[in-house]
Design an enzyme around this catalytic site. Structure first.
Site, PDB file in Angstrom:
ATOM      1  N   HIS A 271       0.974  -1.245   0.201  1.00  0.00           N
ATOM      2  CA  HIS A 271       0.074  -0.116   0.073  1.00  0.00           C
ATOM      3  C   HIS A 271       0.873   1.310   0.040  1.00  0.00           C
ATOM      4  CE1 HIS A 271      -3.111   3.117   1.125  1.00  0.00           C
ATOM      5  NE2 HIS A 271      -3.868   2.159   0.599  1.00  0.00           N
ATOM      6  N   ASP A 328      -8.065  -5.171  -0.073  1.00  0.00           N
ATOM      7  CA  ASP A 328      -8.570  -6.163  -1.487  1.00  0.00           C
ATOM      8  C   ASP A 328      -7.998  -7.718  -1.107  1.00  0.00           C
ATOM      9  OD1 ASP A 328      -9.566  -3.804  -3.135  1.00  0.00           O
ATOM     10  OD2 ASP A 328      -7.479  -3.249  -3.564  1.00  0.00           O
TER      11      ASP A 328
HETATM   12  N1  CMC Z   1       4.184  -7.475  -5.034  1.00  0.00           N
HETATM   13  C1  CMC Z   1       5.619  -7.659  -5.052  1.00  0.00           C
HETATM   14  N2  CMC Z   1       6.312  -6.468  -4.833  1.00  0.00           N
HETATM   15  C2  CMC Z   1       5.770  -5.565  -4.686  1.00  0.00           C
HETATM   16  C3  CMC Z   1       4.316  -5.376  -4.592  1.00  0.00           C
HETATM   17  C4  CMC Z   1       3.739  -6.673  -4.563  1.00  0.00           C
HETATM   18  N3  CMC Z   1       2.252  -6.319  -4.280  1.00  0.00           N
HETATM   19  N4  CMC Z   1       4.023  -4.013  -3.920  1.00  0.00           N
HETATM   20  C5  CMC Z   1       5.043  -3.234  -4.162  1.00  0.00           C
HETATM   21  N5  CMC Z   1       6.400  -4.008  -4.343  1.00  0.00           N
HETATM   22  C6  CMC Z   1       7.485  -3.517  -4.452  1.00  0.00           C
HETATM   23  C7  CMC Z   1       7.767  -2.761  -5.612  1.00  0.00           C
HETATM   24  O1  CMC Z   1       8.322  -3.786  -6.676  1.00  0.00           O
HETATM   25  C8  CMC Z   1       9.139  -2.157  -5.017  1.00  0.00           C
HETATM   26  O2  CMC Z   1      10.087  -2.697  -4.923  1.00  0.00           O
HETATM   27  P1  CMC Z   1      11.555  -2.018  -5.287  1.00  0.00           P
HETATM   28  O3  CMC Z   1      11.828  -0.835  -4.050  1.00  0.00           O
HETATM   29  O4  CMC Z   1      12.613  -3.299  -5.025  1.00  0.00           O
HETATM   30  O5  CMC Z   1      11.457  -1.479  -6.366  1.00  0.00           O
HETATM   31  C9  CMC Z   1       8.868  -1.707  -3.609  1.00  0.00           C
HETATM   32  O6  CMC Z   1       7.761  -2.566  -3.394  1.00  0.00           O
HETATM   33  C10 CMC Z   1       7.671  -0.261  -3.531  1.00  0.00           C
HETATM   34  O7  CMC Z   1       6.670  -0.505  -4.450  1.00  0.00           O
HETATM   35  P2  CMC Z   1       5.865   0.681  -5.183  1.00  0.00           P
HETATM   36  O8  CMC Z   1       5.312   0.037  -6.485  1.00  0.00           O
HETATM   37  O9  CMC Z   1       6.928   1.608  -5.401  1.00  0.00           O
HETATM   38  O10 CMC Z   1       5.003   1.218  -4.217  1.00  0.00           O
HETATM   39  P3  CMC Z   1       3.649   2.308  -4.600  1.00  0.00           P
HETATM   40  O11 CMC Z   1       3.411   2.834  -3.230  1.00  0.00           O
HETATM   41  O12 CMC Z   1       4.086   2.940  -5.517  1.00  0.00           O
HETATM   42  O13 CMC Z   1       2.755   1.120  -4.977  1.00  0.00           O
HETATM   43  C11 CMC Z   1       0.870  -0.286  -4.633  1.00  0.00           C
HETATM   44  C12 CMC Z   1       1.482   0.826  -3.969  1.00  0.00           C
HETATM   45  C13 CMC Z   1      -0.726  -0.695  -3.893  1.00  0.00           C
HETATM   46  C14 CMC Z   1       0.446   0.239  -6.154  1.00  0.00           C
HETATM   47  C15 CMC Z   1       1.743  -1.676  -4.929  1.00  0.00           C
HETATM   48  O14 CMC Z   1       1.981  -1.931  -3.581  1.00  0.00           O
HETATM   49  C16 CMC Z   1       1.094  -2.627  -5.713  1.00  0.00           C
HETATM   50  O15 CMC Z   1       1.211  -2.830  -6.923  1.00  0.00           O
HETATM   51  N6  CMC Z   1       0.146  -3.584  -5.173  1.00  0.00           N
HETATM   52  C17 CMC Z   1      -0.169  -4.795  -5.827  1.00  0.00           C
HETATM   53  C18 CMC Z   1      -1.832  -4.215  -6.126  1.00  0.00           C
HETATM   54  C19 CMC Z   1      -2.898  -3.999  -5.059  1.00  0.00           C
HETATM   55  O16 CMC Z   1      -3.124  -4.933  -4.346  1.00  0.00           O
HETATM   56  N7  CMC Z   1      -3.503  -2.815  -5.226  1.00  0.00           N
HETATM   57  C20 CMC Z   1      -4.459  -2.486  -4.116  1.00  0.00           C
HETATM   58  C21 CMC Z   1      -3.900  -1.132  -3.225  1.00  0.00           C
HETATM   59  S1  CMC Z   1      -4.987  -1.228  -1.619  1.00  0.00           S
HETATM   60  C22 CMC Z   1      -6.600  -0.630  -2.300  1.00  0.00           C
HETATM   61  C23 CMC Z   1      -6.765   0.422  -3.265  1.00  0.00           C
HETATM   62  O17 CMC Z   1      -5.984   1.372  -3.385  1.00  0.00           O
HETATM   63  O18 CMC Z   1      -7.775   0.097  -4.320  1.00  0.00           O
END
Ligand code: CMC
Length: 392
Positions: A271, A328
């Site tokens: 998140h 989710d």
């Molecule tokens: N699985 C594997 N690696 C992950 C995941 C994941 N679900 N989420 C983040 N990471 C890694 C990402 O690759 C990055 O690694 P590194 O530092 O080595 O590059 C690090 O964690 C930070 O991730 P980010 O993408 O920079 O973080 P963000 O704040 O931009 O994204 C997020 C947040 C929710 C989009 C992301 O965690 C994600 O894609 N999660 C999976 C999709 C998901 O479950 N979304 C629902 C979010 S909650 C409810 C809503 O908003 O609707």
């Protein structure tokens, strides 16, 4: 002009001040207008929470009756809108249908476009949106299956009425199950607002151009559709199903999620703001156990989800990055137990988030905020002269 700070994804940029939702990502705290999410999810009704989010205070008995009454009188969707539904292909994704139907409401109710925004017109639009979205959602499901639509029956309350329109058939009477209605009420409350997330920010930015509330909310629906936002609830169940079909080897899928060459992410994990735990996920996990137990449903993907969570929570990759199950991760398992089809999961999220979108839009209008218009740093070509096509 002047100095521009670049912040891709607005990770450290505040776009507004808000009095709606308080969120502490480190401590896992979430409150609507000061009330802890745990108390609201346990004790309140969804429309009560909607009123709280939109108008700032919990309603008195009289205010609540008046609010519910106003909503009940708008649950029908204009008959002409059924023609739009008829034109979508079989199996059309209900999020695409919901977004365009919500936007279409503005053409039926042009007073929503009055630039003076009289309070009466705003309230009417709010009542109509809250009343009609469940009908639109249930009808989109019925039409995608080529089943006849079910008209709302206002003897039911908000959540029961939605279940009735989803599951009633001309051949078979359906009585909403109180266990199902209660679980749905809780899920809707847990989704009702989440401060400046992708869809709420979208609603605010669209509304900031003085586009009407229907159009602004329709934009929120489309933002929610993406798998990194609300679309994750559908993606989680699809992922869990794939793992089940693959023999349930969670280690293999965890390794895939960690592999930076592989675009796969563990859906329902991570998140932007919560780095310790998502308080909504804690409540939903417990509710999933309760609901499946009460309804006597055995779902093999619940075991896979729990196994996946356990492995991930002990894995250094996830621990180091603060990646925990989010709202989710378990919600889809409940929706499934309630009989809601997978492609409707994100629509369920939209039904829950609607008060948040409305409240955010209303707050922005009342704050008199300027049009949202971020800046950029240009990094394209320097000035060059036009080359006629035959010389290129
Ligand atoms: N699985 C594997 N690696 C992950 C995941 C994941 N679900 N989420 C983040 N990471 C890694 C990402 O690759 C990055 O690694 P590194 O530092 O080595 O590059 C690090 O964690 C930070 O991730 P980010 O993408 O920079 O973080 P963000 O704040 O931009 O994204 C997020 C947040 C929710 C989009 C992301 O965690 C994600 O894609 N999660 C999976 C999709 C998901 O479950 N979304 C629902 C979010 S909650 C409810 C809503 O908003 O609707």
């Amino acid at each position: 002009t002047g100095y521009i700070t670049l912040d891709y994804g607005f990770k450290n940029t505040g776009s507004t001040s808000s009095a709606i939702t308080f969120l502490d990502g480190e401590k896992g705290i979430l409150r609507y207008r000061g009330y802890p999410i745990e108390q609201l999810a346990e004790k309140a009704e969804f429309l009560e929470v909607a009123f709280l989010i939109i108008y700032g205070e919990l309603p008195t008995k009289e205010e609540y009756e008046e609010f519910k009454d106003a909503i009940v009188h708008h649950t029908l969707v204009h008959e002409d809108m059924k023609h739009f539904l008829e034109a979508y292909p079989r199996g059309a994704h209900p999020m695409g249908v919901a977004a365009s139907m919500v936007c279409s409401l503005s053409t039926f109710y042009p007073e929503s476009q009055d630039p003076n925004r009289p309070k009466k017109a705003i309230d009417l639009t709010i009542h109509r949106l809250l009343a009609k979205l469940p009908t639109i959602a249930a009808w989109s499901h019925k039409f995608s299956k080529r089943h006849p639509v079910v008209y709302p029956n206002n003897k039911y309350d908000y959540t029961e009425n939605f279940l009735y329109m989803m599951f009633s058939m001309p051949t078979e009477e359906y009585e909403p199950d109180p266990v199902v209605a209660k679980a749905l009420n809780k899920l809707l409350i847990l989704h009702a607002d989440h401060e400046q997330n992708c869809s709420a920010s979208t609603v605010r930015i669209v509304g900031s151009s003085q586009a009407n509330l229907y159009a602004s909310v329709a934009a929120g629906v489309t933002a929610l559709w993406g798998p990194l936002h609300g679309g994750a609830n559908q993606a989680v169940i699809e992922m869990l199903e794939n793992i089940r079909k693959d023999g349930g080897d969670t280690d293999k899928w965890i390794a895939k999620a960690k592999d930076k060459e592989d675009p796969f992410r563990l859906m329902g994990f991570g998140h932007r703001v919560y780095k310790n735990f998502d308080p909504r996920a804690t409540i939903i996990k417990k509710a999933a156990d309760d609901v499946l137990d009460k309804l006597g449903v055995v779902d093999p993907v619940l075991d896979i989800a729990k196994k996946l969570e356990k492995v991930a929570l002990e894995d250094e990759y996830f621990v180091k990055r603060g990646l925990y199950p989010n709202v989710d991760f378990y919600s889809g398992i409940i929706y499934r137990a309630l009989g809601i089809p997978t492609e409707m999961f994100t629509v369920m999220f939209a039904l829950g988030r609607l008060p948040g979108w409305i409240g955010q839009w209303k707050e922005m209008i009342e704050n008199g905020e300027p049009i949202g218009r971020p800046r950029q740093v240009y990094k394209g070509a320097n000035k060059r002269d036009y080359v006629p096509i035959e010389n290129r």
